[in-house]
Design a protein around this motif. Structure first.
Motif, PDB file in Angstrom:
ATOM      1  N   ASN A 202      48.083 -16.689  19.437  1.00  0.00           N
ATOM      2  CA  ASN A 202      48.341 -18.126  19.568  1.00  0.00           C
ATOM      3  C   ASN A 202      49.802 -18.426  19.836  1.00  0.00           C
ATOM      4  O   ASN A 202      50.133 -19.281  20.658  1.00  0.00           O
TER       5      ASN A 202
ATOM      6  N   LYS B  96      51.349 -20.230  23.210  1.00  0.00           N
ATOM      7  CA  LYS B  96      52.206 -21.414  23.137  1.00  0.00           C
ATOM      8  C   LYS B  96      53.532 -21.185  23.832  1.00  0.00           C
ATOM      9  O   LYS B  96      54.014 -22.022  24.586  1.00  0.00           O
TER      10      LYS B  96
ATOM     11  N   SER C 240      54.992 -22.962  27.355  1.00  0.00           N
ATOM     12  CA  SER C 240      56.255 -23.701  27.444  1.00  0.00           C
ATOM     13  C   SER C 240      57.218 -23.052  28.441  1.00  0.00           C
ATOM     14  O   SER C 240      58.128 -23.703  28.937  1.00  0.00           O
TER      15      SER C 240
ATOM     16  N   GLN D 206      45.944 -23.707  29.867  1.00  0.00           N
ATOM     17  CA  GLN D 206      46.046 -24.892  29.002  1.00  0.00           C
ATOM     18  C   GLN D 206      44.662 -25.445  28.722  1.00  0.00           C
ATOM     19  O   GLN D 206      44.348 -25.841  27.611  1.00  0.00           O
TER      20      GLN D 206
ATOM     21  N   GLU E 274      44.425 -27.676  21.990  1.00  0.00           N
ATOM     22  CA  GLU E 274      44.813 -27.972  20.624  1.00  0.00           C
ATOM     23  C   GLU E 274      43.914 -29.097  20.124  1.00  0.00           C
ATOM     24  O   GLU E 274      43.625 -30.042  20.861  1.00  0.00           O
TER      25      GLU E 274
ATOM     26  N   GLN F 158      50.362 -29.532  25.292  1.00  0.00           N
ATOM     27  CA  GLN F 158      49.104 -29.126  24.673  1.00  0.00           C
ATOM     28  C   GLN F 158      47.921 -29.880  25.281  1.00  0.00           C
ATOM     29  O   GLN F 158      47.869 -31.096  25.219  1.00  0.00           O
TER      30      GLN F 158
ATOM     31  N   ASP G 187      53.465 -30.887  20.972  1.00  0.00           N
ATOM     32  CA  ASP G 187      53.333 -29.920  19.897  1.00  0.00           C
ATOM     33  C   ASP G 187      54.243 -30.372  18.763  1.00  0.00           C
ATOM     34  O   ASP G 187      55.431 -30.089  18.773  1.00  0.00           O
TER      35      ASP G 187
END
Ligand SMILES: *Cc1c(COP(=O)(O)O)cnc(C)c1O
Length: 619
Positions: free
Chosen positions: A416, A420, A424, A437, A442, A478, A505
């Motif tokens: 995870n 993430k 980014s 994505q 999320e 997210q 996020d």
């Protein structure tokens, strides 16, 4: 690129983004966050419905000014009149503002039931029209007579011949009892051969629930004539259904209704003077250009209505009719915004702090850790693929008994974190990124109930614009699905690839994060269900003074727990007694402690049923 959440599509310049904030484009342009915080500081938690009367005014002014403009452009002789259909929103804090801001337009109300009729009789300014639709019994018709004889300009629209017979019956009774009285105006709802389109099309067309067929219309005309009531026959009415997305069906309906009007007039319906075109003006709810739902503007709508009516009247040699509209959604939708706090981001448990790395970890986990610490812009895609590959392998190893629960937990956390980080780092519109994505969404747990506040989403799949009210200068990465706090798996707004919602996020234990749901002012409040006993949220009216400063009025908190139970007919006295005696008779704690426990219980019973806290000050 920063996301404007489709504001330019659905926003109608009512709101704007500046820096991190969403501003109300009115007065001194307060931010939604500032208003929300001010209300929460007064102690109101949970979701808050904000009403903006200036937006009700804007819509009413727009409706009247567009018809005025079209009438003068075409030199149309008939008047333009409008009523608000109460079924769209009957809440007092809405209706009271609507009456206030429509002052000067002679704007009236439309009722479809006895209770709505009572609201119309109490709230419609004298002289403004009231129209009454829907199925009616004798009492409802008698109420219309009471309204007429109190001075109201009221039109009963009959949906069938039986209602006409009931009107005659009530009229005879009045004849016997009163030496002078007024009979309300009478309208006839026509059953159109053309029908609407879209989710609400059932209101029009031959198979519609409502309206008179041609045969019944002729019969009704004869009945009125033989009872000397033709002088009360004032209006014909149709309604082709709500959220009319295309203008085509309306034009067809207008031609049909226009010719019926002209025919009846030539037949001797001398008092017939108005066509009521119902509601149906659509609202643009879409947040993405490709799913735009409305193919016309209010200007085109007004032009078409005026032009077609004039054309038919001219061809048939009859007077141009007064035009009534009953648009509700168009007037009410934009006036309210629901603000709801985010309680939790589900993946926030995947935190580096939670890793339980051992002295010696399985080699794939060591590799995952390396990927996590050395991922950068250049290698992000590759490392991401490796991580996802390792995830599959490690889960298989767990199933086969080769690694333990701690290893599995480390795997989930590391993968995870890598995803993430990769998201980014990666370039804006790579296909790969979008795919990722969409796959790794999320889940945002939000303190509201979809059943209560967005029932049309649950029932009809109607979407509403959603956006955060802070952090807007930052890129939202997210892909979000939204979960409400009901224990129902339908209480979810799933991520939709065709209209992707991206949120930030945020660590909600450190920073408050609110979502705003827009265009919730039409139908949602009264259709809202008390599923799981979540009730109408706390509401507040936001008004602006002459200097453009806002003030918060009419704060009405969501019902407390005991009121909710009383509403569904629990004997709350008995519940109160039972809870109290359970504590008093408990052998687990002493008298002082019992006192404390009772105090806590009564505090909780007095609060509303939305969640108060999960994190320190949130909720
Ligand atoms: C529901 C209804 C309206 C309002 O429709 P909107 O789509 O909200 O404008 C108007 N007239 C009648 C008869 C209705 O039933």
């Amino acid at each position: 690129m920063k996301d404007d959440y489709g504001l330019s599509i659905w926003g109608e310049n009512n709101f704007e983004i500046k820096g991190d904030d969403v501003l109300v484009s009115y007065g001194k342009k307060p931010t939604l966050l500032q208003i929300t915080k001010e209300i929460r500081e007064k102690g109101y938690k949970g979701p808050i419905l904000l009403r903006f009367p200036h937006l009700i005014k804007k819509q009413i002014d727009l409706l009247f000014s567009e018809f005025k403009r079209a009438s003068s452009e075409f030199n149309y002789k008939g008047a333009f009149k409008a009523v608000f259909p109460l079924k769209v929103n009957q809440f007092p804090n809405f209706i009271n503002e609507l009456i206030e801001v429509s002052n000067g337009h002679n704007y009236g109300l439309e009722a479809g039931s006895k209770a709505e009729l009572i609201i119309a009789m109490a709230k419609t300014p004298m002289g403004a029209p009231i129209t009454v639709n829907g199925f009616k019994d004798k009492e409802m018709i008698a109420l219309c007579f009471i309204a007429a004889n109190s001075g109201h300009d009221i039109t009963i629209t009959i949906e069938g011949l039986n209602e006409l017979k009931t009107i005659l019956e009530v009229n005879r009774e009045f004849q016997q009892e009163f030496n002078s009285y007024v009979t309300p105006k009478i309208g006839m709802r026509i059953r159109l051969h053309s029908s609407g389109i879209g989710a609400w099309a059932k209101s029009g067309g031959y198979s519609s629930k409502f309206g008179l067929t041609s045969t019944e219309l002729l019969e009704a005309f004869d009945i009125l004539k033989s009872n000397h009531l033709l002088d009360r026959f004032y209006m014909i009415h149709f309604h082709i259904g709500s959220q009319m997305e295309e203008i085509g069906p309306l034009k067809k309906a207008l031609r049909e209704a226009g010719n019926i009007y002209a025919d009846l007039k030539k037949r001797g319906a001398t008092a017939l003077n108005a066509i009521n075109i119902g509601g149906g003006l659509a609202v643009e709810y879409s947040q993405v250009p490709k799913s735009k739902s409305r193919n016309y503007s209010i200007k085109e709508f007004a032009n078409d209505v005026i032009f077609l009516m004039q054309e038919i009247a001219k061809n048939k040699g009859v007077k141009e009719p007064d035009i009534f509209t009953e648009s509700g959604r168009f007037i009410a939708a934009s006036h309210s915004v629901l603000i709801a706090p985010v309680l939790e981001l589900f993946s926030q448990e995947y935190h580096e702090k939670s890793l339980r790395l051992k002295e010696k970890n399985p080699p794939l986990i060591e590799e995952l850790y390396d990927l996590y610490t050395s991922i950068n812009r250049q290698n992000a895609t590759e490392y991401l693929h490796d991580a996802i590959d390792h995830l599959e392998s490690l889960l298989t190893l767990f199933d086969l008994g080769y690694i333990d629960l701690e290893d599995r937990s480390n795997t989930e956390i590391l993968v995870n974190l890598i995803i993430k980080k990769a998201i980014s780092l990666l370039a804006e519109d790579s296909k790969e990124l979008v795919r990722l994505q969409n796959k790794f969404q999320e889940k945002y747990l939000v303190n509201f109930s979809i059943f209560q506040s967005l029932p049309d989403f649950w029932g009809l799949g109607q979407t509403f614009p959603i956006m955060p009210i802070s952090n807007l200068s930052k890129k939202a990465t997210q892909a979000a699905s939204i979960w409400d706090i009901t224990c129902d798996s339908d209480g979810e707004i799933a991520f939709n690839e065709n209209a992707p919602l991206k949120l930030h996020d945020i660590d909600v234990s450190k920073e408050e994060y609110f979502l705003a749901f827009f265009l919730t002012g039409a139908y949602q409040e009264i259709l809202g269900m008390r599923h799981n006993l979540f009730t109408h949220p706390t509401e507040a009216t936001i008004k602006f003074d002459k200097d453009g400063n806002y003030k918060i009025e009419n704060i009405l908190e969501a019902q407390n727990i005991m009121d909710i139970l009383e509403d569904i007919d629990y004997d709350i006295g008995a519940i109160d007694k039972k809870l109290k005696s359970n504590i008093e008779e408990s052998t687990l704690i002493d008298e002082t402690q019992k006192h404390i426990l009772l105090g806590k219980l009564y505090l909780y019973l007095s609060e509303n049923s939305y969640l108060k806290t999960i994190q320190a000050t949130k909720g």
